[in-house]
Design an enzyme around this catalytic site. Sequence first.
Site, PDB file in Angstrom:
ATOM      1  N   GLY A  23       0.782  -1.242   0.000  1.00  0.00           N
ATOM      2  CA  GLY A  23       0.000   0.000   0.000  1.00  0.00           C
ATOM      3  C   GLY A  23       0.807   1.282   0.000  1.00  0.00           C
ATOM      4  O   GLY A  23       0.282   2.347   0.353  1.00  0.00           O
ATOM      5  N   MET A 101      -3.962  -7.037  -6.884  1.00  0.00           N
ATOM      6  CA  MET A 101      -3.392  -8.178  -7.588  1.00  0.00           C
ATOM      7  C   MET A 101      -4.433  -9.111  -8.213  1.00  0.00           C
ATOM      8  O   MET A 101      -4.173 -10.287  -8.402  1.00  0.00           O
ATOM      9  CB  MET A 101      -2.482  -8.974  -6.624  1.00  0.00           C
ATOM     10  CG  MET A 101      -1.310  -8.166  -6.103  1.00  0.00           C
ATOM     11  SD  MET A 101      -0.313  -7.429  -7.426  1.00  0.00           S
ATOM     12  CE  MET A 101       0.532  -8.894  -8.021  1.00  0.00           C
ATOM     13  N   ILE A 103      -7.023  -9.604 -11.616  1.00  0.00           N
ATOM     14  CA  ILE A 103      -7.361  -9.066 -12.934  1.00  0.00           C
ATOM     15  C   ILE A 103      -8.833  -8.685 -12.904  1.00  0.00           C
ATOM     16  O   ILE A 103      -9.689  -9.443 -12.433  1.00  0.00           O
ATOM     17  CB  ILE A 103      -7.060 -10.107 -14.030  1.00  0.00           C
ATOM     18  CG1 ILE A 103      -5.538 -10.265 -14.122  1.00  0.00           C
ATOM     19  CG2 ILE A 103      -7.645  -9.666 -15.371  1.00  0.00           C
ATOM     20  CD1 ILE A 103      -5.081 -11.313 -15.079  1.00  0.00           C
ATOM     21  N   HIS A 120       1.992   0.937 -13.008  1.00  0.00           N
ATOM     22  CA  HIS A 120       2.746  -0.266 -13.380  1.00  0.00           C
ATOM     23  C   HIS A 120       4.240   0.050 -13.330  1.00  0.00           C
ATOM     24  O   HIS A 120       4.659   1.094 -13.826  1.00  0.00           O
ATOM     25  CB  HIS A 120       2.325  -0.684 -14.799  1.00  0.00           C
ATOM     26  CG  HIS A 120       2.990  -1.930 -15.267  1.00  0.00           C
ATOM     27  ND1 HIS A 120       2.593  -3.181 -14.853  1.00  0.00           N
ATOM     28  CD2 HIS A 120       4.036  -2.125 -16.102  1.00  0.00           C
ATOM     29  CE1 HIS A 120       3.371  -4.091 -15.417  1.00  0.00           C
ATOM     30  NE2 HIS A 120       4.255  -3.481 -16.185  1.00  0.00           N
ATOM     31  N   ASP A 156      -2.844  -3.989 -18.624  1.00  0.00           N
ATOM     32  CA  ASP A 156      -1.709  -3.055 -18.753  1.00  0.00           C
ATOM     33  C   ASP A 156      -1.632  -2.336 -20.097  1.00  0.00           C
ATOM     34  O   ASP A 156      -0.571  -1.825 -20.469  1.00  0.00           O
ATOM     35  CB  ASP A 156      -0.356  -3.776 -18.484  1.00  0.00           C
ATOM     36  CG  ASP A 156      -0.233  -4.254 -17.046  1.00  0.00           C
ATOM     37  OD1 ASP A 156      -0.843  -3.626 -16.159  1.00  0.00           O
ATOM     38  OD2 ASP A 156       0.453  -5.255 -16.800  1.00  0.00           O
TER      39      ASP A 156
HETATM   40  C1  GRF Z   1       3.904  -1.156  -7.327  1.00  0.00           C
HETATM   41  O1  GRF Z   1       5.167  -1.501  -7.808  1.00  0.00           O
HETATM   42  C2  GRF Z   1       2.969  -0.858  -8.474  1.00  0.00           C
HETATM   43  O2  GRF Z   1       3.611  -0.308  -9.579  1.00  0.00           O
HETATM   44  C3  GRF Z   1       2.430  -2.230  -8.821  1.00  0.00           C
HETATM   45  O3  GRF Z   1       2.302  -2.884  -7.594  1.00  0.00           O
HETATM   46  C4  GRF Z   1       3.205  -2.318  -6.642  1.00  0.00           C
HETATM   47  C5  GRF Z   1       2.370  -1.865  -5.491  1.00  0.00           C
HETATM   48  O4  GRF Z   1       3.149  -1.401  -4.418  1.00  0.00           O
HETATM   49  N1  GRF Z   1       1.182  -2.132  -9.546  1.00  0.00           N
HETATM   50  P1  GRF Z   1       2.441  -0.743  -3.167  1.00  0.00           P
HETATM   51  O5  GRF Z   1       1.464  -1.773  -2.607  1.00  0.00           O
HETATM   52  O6  GRF Z   1       1.738   0.498  -3.649  1.00  0.00           O
HETATM   53  O7  GRF Z   1       3.546  -0.440  -2.208  1.00  0.00           O
END
Ligand code: GRF
Length: 212
Positions: A23, A101, A103, A120, A156
């Site tokens: 997060g 995480m 889809i 991303h 993506d």
């Molecule tokens: C980040 O690297 C983002 O680009 C990817 O997932 C990761 C999330 O990190 N989609 P966090 O949970 O915001 O620290």
Amino acid sequence: MTEDVFQSPKKRGRIAIFLSGRGSNFIAIHKAIEAGEINADIALVFSNKKQAPGFLFAQEQGLETLYLRPKSFPDRESYDQEIAREIQARDIDLIVLAGYMRIITAPFCQQFLNRIINIHPALLPSFPGLHVQQQAMDWGVRFSGATVHFVVPEVDMGPIILQAVVPVLQDDTEETLSSRILKEEHNLYPAAVKLYFEGRLEIRGRRVFLLD
Ligand code: GRF
């Protein structure tokens, strides 16, 4: 042929954050909102993981949170339908995927078209998918970075809002490159949300124009 044009709304927005893990991007956006830098409120933090650190942080902050257990639903479509009901009940303007995480199903993307964004950790359209920092190193690219984009059913691949570039160094590991990119993410994502509610994002075809 006329092209569909979408302009993001200029208003105080109601955001829903979707996350599954750490997060840190959510926290960066939350901080920017608290500092008065973004014209929006976090109206909901949603997670598919009850123990996600980002989700626990949201609860500590007293933000409205919602957890739905994926296993309680027969399929991905019905799970996303339930989320959609919860989103609509709260009058959400923008869904911000921040390390979510799962889809998202195509009907959900269509229902909230131009109202879902994602970040991303690579320069799309290179290296979509997972473990992309390692892939970028293995490929031998000299630069990588981060991309904030609108979400479309093809994972993506939505219109790009902002990108930041970082060098890939010879002695990088997955961890060092990831943390160099993540630092950029924490500036890039709040900046994109800010532009959205300033009414300054215009989508024409697959290009996003930044209005003055
Ligand atoms: C980040 O690297 C983002 O680009 C990817 O997932 C990761 C999330 O990190 N989609 P966090 O949970 O915001 O620290």
